[in-house]
Scaffold this motif. Structure first.
Motif, PDB file in Angstrom:
ATOM      1  N   LEU A  43       4.116 -10.688  -5.770  1.00  0.00           N
ATOM      2  CA  LEU A  43       4.835 -11.284  -4.408  1.00  0.00           C
ATOM      3  C   LEU A  43       4.937 -10.085  -3.584  1.00  0.00           C
ATOM      4  O   LEU A  43       5.646  -8.924  -3.759  1.00  0.00           O
ATOM      5  CB  LEU A  43       6.211 -11.747  -4.862  1.00  0.00           C
ATOM      6  CG  LEU A  43       7.154 -12.141  -3.835  1.00  0.00           C
ATOM      7  CD1 LEU A  43       6.733 -13.408  -3.149  1.00  0.00           C
ATOM      8  CD2 LEU A  43       8.705 -12.314  -4.015  1.00  0.00           C
ATOM      9  N   ASP A  44       4.400 -10.417  -2.313  1.00  0.00           N
ATOM     10  CA  ASP A  44       4.434  -9.275  -1.267  1.00  0.00           C
ATOM     11  C   ASP A  44       4.398  -9.862   0.101  1.00  0.00           C
ATOM     12  O   ASP A  44       3.742 -11.019   0.399  1.00  0.00           O
ATOM     13  CB  ASP A  44       2.998  -8.359  -1.534  1.00  0.00           C
ATOM     14  CG  ASP A  44       3.481  -7.109  -0.852  1.00  0.00           C
ATOM     15  OD1 ASP A  44       3.561  -7.080   0.279  1.00  0.00           O
ATOM     16  OD2 ASP A  44       3.324  -6.052  -1.519  1.00  0.00           O
ATOM     17  N   ASP A  45       5.282  -9.316   1.046  1.00  0.00           N
ATOM     18  CA  ASP A  45       5.307  -9.925   2.430  1.00  0.00           C
ATOM     19  C   ASP A  45       4.384  -9.418   3.333  1.00  0.00           C
ATOM     20  O   ASP A  45       4.301  -9.573   4.441  1.00  0.00           O
ATOM     21  CB  ASP A  45       6.600  -9.800   3.136  1.00  0.00           C
ATOM     22  CG  ASP A  45       7.145  -8.301   3.424  1.00  0.00           C
ATOM     23  OD1 ASP A  45       6.342  -7.457   2.915  1.00  0.00           O
ATOM     24  OD2 ASP A  45       8.431  -8.056   3.650  1.00  0.00           O
ATOM     25  N   LEU A  46       3.502  -8.160   2.786  1.00  0.00           N
ATOM     26  CA  LEU A  46       2.299  -7.753   3.457  1.00  0.00           C
ATOM     27  C   LEU A  46       2.840  -6.777   4.629  1.00  0.00           C
ATOM     28  O   LEU A  46       2.132  -6.549   5.637  1.00  0.00           O
ATOM     29  CB  LEU A  46       1.430  -8.511   3.705  1.00  0.00           C
ATOM     30  CG  LEU A  46       0.588  -9.539   2.843  1.00  0.00           C
ATOM     31  CD1 LEU A  46      -0.527 -10.145   3.059  1.00  0.00           C
ATOM     32  CD2 LEU A  46      -0.131  -8.385   1.509  1.00  0.00           C
ATOM     33  N   SER A  47       4.279  -6.366   4.724  1.00  0.00           N
ATOM     34  CA  SER A  47       4.599  -5.615   5.703  1.00  0.00           C
ATOM     35  C   SER A  47       4.035  -4.161   5.796  1.00  0.00           C
ATOM     36  O   SER A  47       3.744  -3.447   6.898  1.00  0.00           O
ATOM     37  CB  SER A  47       6.141  -5.365   5.808  1.00  0.00           C
ATOM     38  OG  SER A  47       6.557  -5.196   4.495  1.00  0.00           O
ATOM     39  N   THR A  48       3.857  -3.953   4.595  1.00  0.00           N
ATOM     40  CA  THR A  48       2.913  -2.586   4.441  1.00  0.00           C
ATOM     41  C   THR A  48       1.805  -2.677   3.276  1.00  0.00           C
ATOM     42  O   THR A  48       0.961  -1.704   3.112  1.00  0.00           O
ATOM     43  CB  THR A  48       4.024  -1.210   4.113  1.00  0.00           C
ATOM     44  OG1 THR A  48       4.368  -1.627   2.767  1.00  0.00           O
ATOM     45  CG2 THR A  48       4.864  -0.862   4.877  1.00  0.00           C
ATOM     46  N   GLY A  49       1.803  -3.784   2.410  1.00  0.00           N
ATOM     47  CA  GLY A  49       0.904  -4.022   1.544  1.00  0.00           C
ATOM     48  C   GLY A  49      -0.165  -4.786   2.282  1.00  0.00           C
ATOM     49  O   GLY A  49      -0.495  -5.066   3.274  1.00  0.00           O
TER      50      GLY A  49
END
Length: 320
Positions: A30-36
């Motif tokens: 689970l990741d919001d992709l703000s930095t991922g």
């Protein structure tokens, strides 16, 4: 068993997800992709884009994939920036962790490995930091990580949550050429970016009371760190005794000067770093003991400094 890896599309989180896959343990990211970056998520590992602040999404993810435990790495990780934006750090790291824990309670998930930080110690006045060293965080980031540990402890007492928190300093290297450190604030990316741009890397102060005058810090390889997270999860799954906190430390540390010399040797780029003034508040030495983690989590430094630099450099060049 299936483990949810929050922040699993980030530099460290993606290595943790891959470490689970290497052990044949099911995981979901689970990741919001703000930095991922979604391309960091290992092939075959389910990916859900979203925030730990979204309790409904977490509950749906847990139920959809049959999640039985959580490795919690998602959060705001920039200590310096947190001083200027404290509410952002608290919202992501405290409110986010509380929301995640509430979703776990609602869905009956009772195991968590929390990726904490040695920033909880601040500037300790000891040669070797242990788990019992007094905590004096010096940034909202460090404070938010300590509060996260308190939240886990409170849920353990109130709801029976089985948990452990892993504290560490500087994570470097790469376990695979397609994942690299994207942080604009960490030493290795700063040095590599300078070299790739034809600039000379800099050292902040060379007059500290250390062997070569530069600051000494704990630098650990990201693959070793990821493996420790998986072993902690395995202990929780097996119902084995586990400490509430572990330091993942090197025990001796490496100076910034040593890193610069290793970078020059590995890259083949001959340079003499510029010497800038000391940064306010930088202690001469911060190094942690990893003895407790070595006892319980099979923790050890499996990579030399040269191997850390080489793996990080190869991954960074592959992304250039």
């Amino acid at each position: 068993m299936t483990w949810l890896v929050t922040g699993g599309a980030g530099y460290i989180g993606a290595h943790v997800a891959r470490a689970f896959a290497a052990k044949g343990i099911e995981a979901v990211v689970l990741d919001d992709l703000s930095t991922g970056r979604v391309e960091f998520v290992p092939t075959g590992t389910p990916f859900v884009q979203g925030s730990i602040l979204d309790g409904s999404l977490i509950e749906n993810t847990v139920e959809r994939f049959g999640v039985t435990g959580v490795v919690h790495l998602a959060g705001f990780k920039f200590a310096g920036v947190s001083v200027q934006e404290p509410l952002r750090a608290y919202h992501q790291n405290v409110t986010g962790t509380a929301t995640l824990l509430a979703a776990m309670e609602h869905t009956g998930v009772e195991r968590m490995v929390f990726s904490s930080s040695a920033a909880v110690y601040g500037t300790p006045d000891v040669d070797l930091v242990t788990e019992g060293t007094p905590k004096h965080p010096e940034s909202p980031y460090g404070e938010s990580k300590l509060i996260g540990e308190w939240l886990l402890a409170d849920q353990g007492r109130a709801q029976g949550l089985r948990h452990t928190s892993l504290r560490y300093f500087n994570v470097v290297g790469s376990g695979t050429p397609d994942i690299y450190d994207v942080s604009p604030h960490n030493l290795f990316p700063l040095v590599f970016d300078a070299l790739l741009a034809g600039r000379t890397p800099r050292i902040n102060g060379d007059d500290y009371p250390t062997p070569d005058g530069t600051c000494v810090r704990d630098y650990i390889h990201v693959a070793d760190l990821a493996d420790a997270h998986v072993v902690a999860a395995q202990r929780l799954d097996a119902g084995q005794v586990i400490e509430p906190v572990y330091n993942l430390g090197s025990g001796d540390g490496v100076s910034v000067g040593e890193i610069m010399r290793a970078v020059a040797e590995v890259t083949g780029i001959d340079f003499t770093p510029e010497i800038a003034p000391r940064r306010q508040g930088d202690p001469a030495r911060i190094v942690a003991s990893g003895e407790l983690a070595a006892r319980d989590l099979d923790w050890r430094m499996r990579h030399t400094l040269a191997e850390m630099v080489e793996s990080a450099w190869q991954a960074r060049k592959a992304a250039a």
